[in-house]
Design a protein around this motif. Structure first.
Motif, PDB file in Angstrom:
ATOM      1  N   MET A   1       0.836  -1.188   0.000  1.00 14.68           N
ATOM      2  CA  MET A   1       0.000   0.000   0.000  1.00 14.68           C
ATOM      3  C   MET A   1       0.878   1.248   0.000  1.00 14.68           C
ATOM      4  N   ILE A   2       0.699   2.137  -0.981  1.00 14.87           N
ATOM      5  CA  ILE A   2       1.457   3.383  -1.063  1.00 14.87           C
ATOM      6  C   ILE A   2       0.688   4.483  -0.340  1.00 14.87           C
ATOM      7  N   ALA A  31       2.319   1.079   6.637  1.00 15.14           N
ATOM      8  CA  ALA A  31       2.372   0.308   5.401  1.00 15.14           C
ATOM      9  C   ALA A  31       3.743  -0.301   5.129  1.00 15.14           C
ATOM     10  N   MET A  32       4.732   0.002   5.953  1.00 18.09           N
ATOM     11  CA  MET A  32       6.096  -0.480   5.703  1.00 18.09           C
ATOM     12  C   MET A  32       6.268  -1.872   6.300  1.00 18.09           C
ATOM     13  N   GLN A  33       6.067  -2.874   5.467  1.00 16.85           N
ATOM     14  CA  GLN A  33       6.084  -4.254   5.918  1.00 16.85           C
ATOM     15  C   GLN A  33       7.280  -5.049   5.412  1.00 16.85           C
ATOM     16  N   PHE A  38      11.680   1.687  -0.468  1.00 13.91           N
ATOM     17  CA  PHE A  38      12.205   3.041  -0.341  1.00 13.91           C
ATOM     18  C   PHE A  38      11.065   4.044  -0.272  1.00 13.91           C
ATOM     19  N   VAL A  39      11.406   5.284   0.053  1.00  6.61           N
ATOM     20  CA  VAL A  39      10.441   6.380   0.053  1.00  6.61           C
ATOM     21  C   VAL A  39      10.931   7.443  -0.921  1.00  6.61           C
ATOM     22  N   HIS A  40       9.995   8.278  -1.377  1.00  8.43           N
ATOM     23  CA  HIS A  40      10.318   9.360  -2.292  1.00  8.43           C
ATOM     24  C   HIS A  40       9.984  10.664  -1.574  1.00  8.43           C
ATOM     25  N   GLY A  94       5.380   6.762   0.027  1.00  7.90           N
ATOM     26  CA  GLY A  94       5.957   5.452   0.267  1.00  7.90           C
ATOM     27  C   GLY A  94       5.109   4.597   1.200  1.00  7.90           C
ATOM     28  N   PRO A  95       5.491   3.333   1.352  1.00  7.30           N
ATOM     29  CA  PRO A  95       6.689   2.723   0.788  1.00  7.30           C
ATOM     30  C   PRO A  95       6.521   2.411  -0.705  1.00  7.30           C
TER      31      PRO A  95
END
Length: 255
Positions: A1-2, A31-33, A38-40, A94-95
């Protein structure tokens, strides 16, 4: 999921020569699983610099909705990011991307091989593998002693070896020089770093399954602009987008 939105800076400090560790807090952390994503980041509130900066996720703490990223100051955008202070906000998407699959089984031996600013995404992966009972050998390469970071943190997770190109810390040379000295053979390996390093690692471990995370310049970060395409081993006309198809690929995919 973004997810996209503002996140608050909790900490931001220099941990090596022009290398910064920034921790931020916000709902996107939920959402960071997967390690290796990376992130923007939009680094300023005005139009310059125009493009966002892709930064790998180093560690995740979902209990308090914080995540940490490590970046090197290498231009106007990262200079602005390094100047952020606790309480400032940054615009984060992100992610993004596909991260490392945590597929090693308990009691197996995994090698984690990182070079320079390719080291950070291996840290969350190392924590996940350690929690799963995987035996870790960690090999980290840097240019010089002044560039080394997270050595002790990795040592807490597994057998850790440091190499520096100029020989000022650890073994002189490259990560592949250290790999050649090791007695244990991995069941699987994970690596992140410059393209030449990844190809050298791939060549040194030809019959062992591996996953490689590629560093590439990006524009949009979501696969729309084609700025980060790389040729594959399937032949002429076959390409992948590092931002959306990767950044992690199985060994043997990228030419």
């Amino acid at each position: 999921m973004i997810r996209t939105g503002l996140m608050e800076v909790v900490r931001n400090k220099e941990i090596a020569d022009r290398v910064y560790e920034m921790t931020v807090i916000g709902q996107q952390t939920i959402a960071m699983q997967t390690p290796g994503q990376f992130v923007h980041i939009r680094v300023a509130d005005h139009a310059e610099p125009l493009l966002r900066r892709p930064i790998s996720i180093c560690s995740i703490d979902q209990d308090i909705l914080e995540f940490t990223m490590i970046f090197r100051v290498d231009g106007r955008g990262t200079e602005l990011l390094a100047a952020k202070r606790p309480g400032d906000t940054i615009d984060v998407i992100g992610p993004l991307g596909n991260g490392f699959p945590v597929v090693a089984s308990p009691e197996e031996r995994a090698w984690l091989i990182g070079g320079g600013i390719g080291v950070p995404p291996l840290y969350e992966l190392a924590k996940r593998l350690k929690e799963s009972g995987v035996q870790l050998t960690i090999i980290l390469g840097f240019q010089s002693e002044k560039d080394v970071f997270y050595e002790q943190r990795f040592r807490e997770l597994g057998d850790t070896f440091i190499t520096t190109v100029d020989g000022t810390h650890g073994l002189p040379g490259y990560v592949t020089d250290q790999m050649a000295l090791l007695q244990n053979v991995p069941s699987i390996y994970y690596s992140c770093g410059p393209h030449p390093m990844l190809k050298a690692v791939e060549k040194a471990l030809p019959n062992i399954p591996g996953f490689l995370s590629y560093e590439q310049r990006m524009g949009c970060g979501i696969g729309a602009c084609f700025a980060c395409v790389c040729p594959t081993t399937e032949g002429q006309g076959s390409y992948v987008k590092v931002c959306s198809d990767g950044p992690v690929f199985q060994a043997g995919v990228i030419a």
